[in-house]
Every structure is written in C-alpha cells, then in structure tokens.
Design a protein around this motif. Structure first.
Motif, short mmCIF file in Angstrom:
data_model
loop_
_atom_site.label_atom_id
_atom_site.label_comp_id
_atom_site.label_asym_id
_atom_site.label_seq_id
_atom_site.Cartn_x
_atom_site.Cartn_y
_atom_site.Cartn_z
N SER A 17 -0.70 -17.75 -41.04
CA SER A 17 -0.09 -17.43 -42.32
C SER A 17 1.09 -18.36 -42.57
N ARG A 18 1.30 -18.72 -43.82
CA ARG A 18 2.37 -19.63 -44.21
C ARG A 18 3.59 -18.81 -44.58
N ASN A 19 4.54 -18.68 -43.65
CA ASN A 19 5.66 -17.77 -43.80
C ASN A 19 6.93 -18.41 -44.30
N TYR A 20 7.23 -19.61 -43.89
CA TYR A 20 8.55 -20.21 -44.14
C TYR A 20 8.42 -21.56 -44.84
N THR A 21 9.39 -21.85 -45.70
CA THR A 21 9.58 -23.18 -46.26
C THR A 21 11.01 -23.60 -45.95
N ILE A 22 11.17 -24.82 -45.46
CA ILE A 22 12.49 -25.33 -45.10
C ILE A 22 12.63 -26.77 -45.60
N GLN A 23 13.84 -27.28 -45.59
CA GLN A 23 14.13 -28.67 -45.93
C GLN A 23 14.29 -29.46 -44.63
N LYS A 24 13.59 -30.58 -44.52
CA LYS A 24 13.63 -31.39 -43.31
C LYS A 24 14.15 -32.79 -43.65
N SER A 25 15.00 -33.33 -42.82
CA SER A 25 15.50 -34.68 -42.99
C SER A 25 14.43 -35.66 -42.53
N THR A 26 13.98 -36.52 -43.44
CA THR A 26 12.93 -37.47 -43.10
C THR A 26 13.45 -38.68 -42.34
N ILE A 27 14.73 -38.92 -42.44
CA ILE A 27 15.31 -40.09 -41.77
C ILE A 27 15.50 -39.85 -40.28
N SER A 28 16.04 -38.69 -39.91
CA SER A 28 16.35 -38.44 -38.50
C SER A 28 15.19 -37.83 -37.72
N GLN A 29 14.28 -37.11 -38.39
CA GLN A 29 13.17 -36.46 -37.69
C GLN A 29 11.84 -37.03 -38.17
N ARG A 30 11.18 -37.76 -37.31
CA ARG A 30 9.90 -38.37 -37.66
C ARG A 30 8.72 -37.49 -37.27
N GLU A 31 8.80 -36.80 -36.13
CA GLU A 31 7.69 -35.98 -35.65
C GLU A 31 7.71 -34.60 -36.31
N ARG A 32 6.62 -33.87 -36.16
CA ARG A 32 6.49 -32.55 -36.77
C ARG A 32 7.38 -31.52 -36.09
N LEU A 33 7.84 -30.57 -36.90
CA LEU A 33 8.69 -29.50 -36.38
C LEU A 33 7.86 -28.42 -35.71
N GLN A 34 8.40 -27.85 -34.64
CA GLN A 34 7.81 -26.69 -33.96
C GLN A 34 8.96 -25.75 -33.63
N ILE A 35 9.01 -24.62 -34.34
CA ILE A 35 10.12 -23.68 -34.20
C ILE A 35 9.56 -22.30 -33.90
N LYS A 36 10.22 -21.59 -32.99
CA LYS A 36 9.82 -20.22 -32.70
C LYS A 36 10.55 -19.29 -33.67
#
Length: 52
Positions: A17-36
């Motif tokens: 299920s698609r639960n969360y939407t967040i803003q991600k910095s594209t400059i500092s984080q290149r790989e995909r996020l994985q958050i518990k």
C-alpha cells in the motif's frame, strides 16, 4: 538549473500500500530511500521503499 527536491511515494514492503509521500533531495541522495515506518493496513512498523 535542476530541481533540488523531488516528491517521492513510499510503498509498504509487506502489503504494497502507498502510505507516505515525502520530499527528497535529489542532489545529496542518489539511491532509493528505505525507511522503517508504521503501516496503517499492516498495523506494524514495516520497511517502506521508494517507488519509481
């Protein structure tokens, strides 16, 4: 100049299920996020991954 922030949707790894939407910095984080985070449908803390 490219945008420095990008809107990202997080998906539960258990129930998909698609639960969360967040803003991600594209400059500092290149790989995909994985958050518990807490999933409402699973009613537990589960790993959430970034979608494409």
């Amino acid at each position: 100049m490219p945008q420095s922030k990008k809107k990202v949707i997080l998906v539960c790894s258990e129930c998909l299920s698609r639960n969360y939407t967040i803003q991600k910095s594209t400059i500092s984080q290149r790989e995909r996020l994985q958050i518990k985070k807490h999933c409402i449908t699973c009613n537990a803390h589960v790993l959430h991954k970034e979608t494409r």
